[in-house]
Write a protein that holds these residues in place. Structure first.
Motif, short mmCIF file in Angstrom:
data_model
loop_
_atom_site.label_atom_id
_atom_site.label_comp_id
_atom_site.label_asym_id
_atom_site.label_seq_id
_atom_site.Cartn_x
_atom_site.Cartn_y
_atom_site.Cartn_z
N LEU A 81 -30.05 15.86 -25.07
CA LEU A 81 -29.90 16.24 -26.46
C LEU A 81 -31.03 17.17 -26.88
CD1 LEU A 81 -28.88 12.80 -28.03
CD2 LEU A 81 -27.45 14.86 -27.91
N PRO A 82 -30.72 18.17 -27.72
CA PRO A 82 -29.51 18.30 -28.52
C PRO A 82 -28.31 18.92 -27.81
CG PRO A 82 -31.00 20.08 -29.05
CD PRO A 82 -31.73 19.20 -28.09
N LEU A 83 -28.42 19.27 -26.52
CA LEU A 83 -27.23 19.67 -25.78
C LEU A 83 -26.40 18.42 -25.48
CD1 LEU A 83 -28.66 22.28 -23.24
CD2 LEU A 83 -27.71 22.67 -25.52
N CYS A 84 -25.08 18.57 -25.55
CA CYS A 84 -24.22 17.41 -25.37
C CYS A 84 -22.99 17.80 -24.56
CB CYS A 84 -23.81 16.83 -26.73
SG CYS A 84 -22.90 18.01 -27.76
N ALA A 111 -36.26 23.89 -22.25
CA ALA A 111 -36.66 23.57 -23.62
C ALA A 111 -36.80 22.07 -23.86
CB ALA A 111 -35.65 24.16 -24.61
N THR A 112 -36.14 21.25 -23.03
CA THR A 112 -36.22 19.80 -23.22
C THR A 112 -36.96 19.10 -22.08
OG1 THR A 112 -33.97 19.61 -22.34
CG2 THR A 112 -34.21 19.59 -24.73
N LEU A 113 -37.60 19.87 -21.22
CA LEU A 113 -38.46 19.28 -20.19
C LEU A 113 -39.87 19.12 -20.75
CD1 LEU A 113 -37.49 21.36 -17.00
CD2 LEU A 113 -36.62 19.11 -17.67
N SER A 114 -40.49 17.99 -20.48
CA SER A 114 -41.90 17.84 -20.83
C SER A 114 -42.74 18.74 -19.94
CB SER A 114 -42.34 16.39 -20.66
OG SER A 114 -42.36 16.05 -19.27
N TYR A 115 -43.99 18.92 -20.29
CA TYR A 115 -44.88 19.74 -19.47
C TYR A 115 -44.93 19.20 -18.04
CZ TYR A 115 -49.14 22.08 -17.84
OH TYR A 115 -50.04 22.81 -17.12
#
Length: 290
Positions: A267-270, A49-53
């Motif tokens: 982030l938003p995972l911490c 979910a926080t990786l760019s394409y």
């Protein structure tokens, strides 16, 4: 191709947040050396979910290149059908053996929309697609009846079932075509899911203890239920500890504590709460993983 133990691999990162390529290669080697059959990059555990394409494709490329024996099931889903198609085609071109495709999330499509979404993806590529049903993240459940409809679509080869509903898993396993593979998406439910017809799991805990998870699943596949139950009971404290907080926070913390490449979360995972990290560390020590 899909039965047995698959690992939803973490995405190790450097201190500056960049993808740790050498660390990821080391993790793939660790999985293969311990008998894991399939590596699954860019799933929930891989922080997709926080990786760019570009990063998404970079991670898949690294895993495909690093894997010498294991198959690669690339996470390639999206809540946008057009984006899922683009990711799926790119993963196929890179050399993935199959795809893990999540139910479209947030927009909560109707059953018809879900069916059309997967029909379009399956028609656009040549490699098999595993549907990823995880209502806790997507906001909707693919019912057994709808999954049985999806199972009839050419190219839809199975499901990663993380609904937590054993009745649903049992119904799919009993009524789907024989070549449709049901995989557990919950470590704590893998043994009971296999008892009602699942053929394996896409596991989080196998990141850190792959040999034991592989052995438990293989014993179940052989029908050695008592042996599998004993291993599963040993692993239960670990299953619980790895979900003290949102996945992949605990597993990435555990990998770091155990000396494996992991790095920071995005982030938003911490970072874990200190008390939870101490509980996790205690379980890892009891399991002989530190």
């Amino acid at each position: 191709m899909f039965s047995g133990c698959s690992t939803a691999i973490i995405t190790p990162m450097k201190a500056d947040g960049a993808i740790d390529e050498e660390g990821l290669r080391e993790l793939v080697k660790f999985q293969e050396e311990n008998g894991v059959k399939t590596i699954v990059p860019c799933g929930s555990t891989g922080e997709s979910a926080t990786l760019s394409y570009e990063e998404h494709l970079q991670v898949i490329k690294i895993v495909v290149d690093a894997a010498q024996k294991a198959k690669v099931m690339a996470g390639a889903g999206s809540n946008s059908t057009s984006e899922a198609l683009e990711l799926s085609k790119a993963a196929e071109d890179i050399g993935a053996d199959s795809l893990l495709s999540i139910t479209p999330y947030y927009n909560k499509p109707t059953a018809k929309g879900v069916r059309l979404h997967f029909e379009k993806i399956a028609a656009a590529i040549e490699i098999p697609v595993i549907v990823y049903n995880i209502p806790s993240r997507t906001g909707m459940n693919i019912s057994a009846d709808l999954m049985l409809e999806l199972a009839k679509i050419p190219g839809i080869a199975g499901v990663k079932e993380a609904s937590g509903n054993l009745n649903q898993i049992a119904k799919i396993a009993a009524l789907a075509p024989k070549d449709f593979c049901v995989l557990s998406g919950d470590d704590a439910l893998t043994l009971p899911a296999m008892a009602v017809g699942a053929q394996g799991a896409i596991s989080v805990s196998s990141n850190i203890t792959p040999a034991k998870v592989v052995r438990m699943i293989e014993e179940m596949l052989k029908g050695n239920v008592q042996q599998a139950r004993e291993i599963n009971q040993e692993l239960m404290p670990l299953y619980e500890a790895l979900f003290l907080e949102t996945n992949p926070i605990p597993i990435k913390t555990a990998m770091r504590l155990a000396g494996h490449p992991a790095g920071p979360l995005r982030l938003p995972l911490c970072d874990m709460d200190e008390k939870n990290e101490e509980r996790l560390k205690s379980v890892l020590a009891q399991q002989g993983l530190l």
